[in-house]
Design a protein around this motif. Structure first.
Motif, PDB file in Angstrom:
ATOM      1  N   MET A  91       0.840  -1.208   0.000  1.00 49.23           N
ATOM      2  CA  MET A  91       0.000   0.000   0.000  1.00 49.23           C
ATOM      3  C   MET A  91       0.865   1.244   0.000  1.00 49.23           C
ATOM      4  N   SER A  92       1.885   1.270   0.850  1.00 49.77           N
ATOM      5  CA  SER A  92       2.725   2.463   0.952  1.00 49.77           C
ATOM      6  C   SER A  92       3.469   2.729  -0.361  1.00 49.77           C
ATOM      7  N   LEU A  93       3.854   1.674  -1.067  1.00 51.16           N
ATOM      8  CA  LEU A  93       4.543   1.839  -2.347  1.00 51.16           C
ATOM      9  C   LEU A  93       3.586   2.367  -3.418  1.00 51.16           C
ATOM     10  N   ILE A  94       2.379   1.811  -3.465  1.00 53.67           N
ATOM     11  CA  ILE A  94       1.379   2.276  -4.444  1.00 53.67           C
ATOM     12  C   ILE A  94       1.114   3.764  -4.256  1.00 53.67           C
ATOM     13  N   HIS A  95       0.880   4.174  -3.013  1.00 55.50           N
ATOM     14  CA  HIS A  95       0.580   5.588  -2.728  1.00 55.50           C
ATOM     15  C   HIS A  95       1.815   6.472  -2.910  1.00 55.50           C
ATOM     16  N   ASP A  96       2.982   5.956  -2.552  1.00 58.41           N
ATOM     17  CA  ASP A  96       4.226   6.720  -2.685  1.00 58.41           C
ATOM     18  C   ASP A  96       4.523   7.048  -4.146  1.00 58.41           C
ATOM     19  N   ASP A  97       4.138   6.156  -5.059  1.00 61.02           N
ATOM     20  CA  ASP A  97       4.434   6.338  -6.482  1.00 61.02           C
ATOM     21  C   ASP A  97       3.476   7.301  -7.182  1.00 61.02           C
ATOM     22  N   LEU A  98       2.384   7.670  -6.534  1.00 64.75           N
ATOM     23  CA  LEU A  98       1.367   8.523  -7.164  1.00 64.75           C
ATOM     24  C   LEU A  98       1.935   9.895  -7.542  1.00 64.75           C
ATOM     25  N   PRO A  99       1.353  10.541  -8.557  1.00 65.00           N
ATOM     26  CA  PRO A  99       1.815  11.880  -8.959  1.00 65.00           C
ATOM     27  C   PRO A  99       1.819  12.901  -7.822  1.00 65.00           C
TER      28      PRO A  99
END
Length: 307
Positions: A91-99
């Motif tokens: 989850m943290s990686l998915i959100h961290d990668d967001l624009p």
């Protein structure tokens, strides 16, 4: 053939970290794949699985399994929590990668979740993984007293919230582009953004097995040290490694004008500081003797890794 009675016994085989990690990774891949299937609405489950099953070292869940075994527990006792920790990390990686955050196109050598499913579904996939992580701990953990389970849920919740990962991410975002970020602020960011979940991974496994306060103290200190060393090495690799080695865009910290440990210390001193932290982490495990070899070897692996 007669063997002399006073012949010394053969020494035990040397610990093989590569074999240990490979064996534990295989356990985790199977458990994670079984934990989340695909049902209606298929898009969200596919998005969750896309990032969850994208590979990676599975370091956090392996640490959880290792400490549970160290204190006398079993892999089965810790497996649901280990899966949950990887869901939260994902989850943290998915959100961290967001624009709105790091704005990255690649993760683990693949397109990031929002590049495949769109930003809206990526946000929801992260939310879905976070919520399901706690459900998975509560429903799937067997043969563990309820008070231990409650401690683990509380500890993991704190690690991922504003007192942990989220708080570290906020200070990280607020510090971008600033020229007056102190070493203390940088360390706060990483003790929370990276270190808190690593610490929860280490300590949770032990709590499930009935760790004493003394166990928790030693393992917390071990986790704090490897967590900070992990981030220092990450900062160095962002400068020295290629995109192919990292599996994500290289040089992002420099582009974002982020304060890093090499920006304070230089690369050589950063490496020395990481090695010192690993030495201190290993010293915390001395009371456990040979049983702590997996955790000591994982600590050494953190500074030796190239991606």
């Amino acid at each position: 053939m007669v063997i002399a009675e006073n012949q010394p016994p053969e020494p035990p085989p040397a610990f093989n970290l590569k074999h240990y990690l490979s064996e534990r990774q295989a356990i985790m891949e199977t458990a994670l794949s079984q934990a989340i299937g695909v049902t209606y609405p298929e898009t969200i489950y596919e998005s969750m699985r896309y990032s969850l099953m994208a590979g990676g070292k599975r370091l956090r869940p392996i640490l959880c399994l290792a400490t549970c075994e160290l204190v006398g527990g079993t892999i089965a006792m810790a497996l649901p929590t280990a899966c949950a920790l990887e869901m939260i990390h994902t989850m943290s990686l998915i959100h961290d990668d967001l624009p709105a955050m790091d704005n990255d196109d690649y993760r683990r050598g693949k397109l990031t979740n929002h590049k495949v499913y769109g930003e809206d579904i990526a946000i929801l996939a992260g939310d879905g993984l976070l919520a399901y992580a706690f459900e998975h701990i509560a429903v799937e953990t067997k043969n563990v007293p309820a008070d231990r389970l409650l401690q683990v849920v509380a500890r993991v919740g704190r690690a991922v919230g504003a007192a942990g990962l989220v708080g570290g991410q906020v200070v990280d975002l607020e510090s971008e582009g600033k020229t007056d970020v102190t070493l203390e602020t940088l360390t706060f960011i990483h003790r929370h953004k990276t270190g808190a979940l690593l610490e929860a991974s280490v300590v949770s496994g032990a709590i499930l097995a009935g760790a004493s306060e003394n166990d928790v103290h030693h393992l917390t200190r071990y986790a704090e040290n490897i967590g900070l060393a992990f981030q220092i090495v990450d900062d160095v690799l962002d400068i020295t490694a290629t995109q192919e080695q990292l599996g994500k865009t290289a040089g992002k910290d420099l582009q974002a004008q982020k304060a890093t440990y090499p920006s304070f210390w230089g690369i050589d001193e950063s490496k020395r500081q990481a090695e010192q932290l690993i030495a201190e982490a290993k010293a915390e495990l001395d009371p456990y003797g040979d049983a702590a070899q997996p955790l000591k070897s994982i600590a050494e692996f953190i500074t030796a890794r190239t991606h």
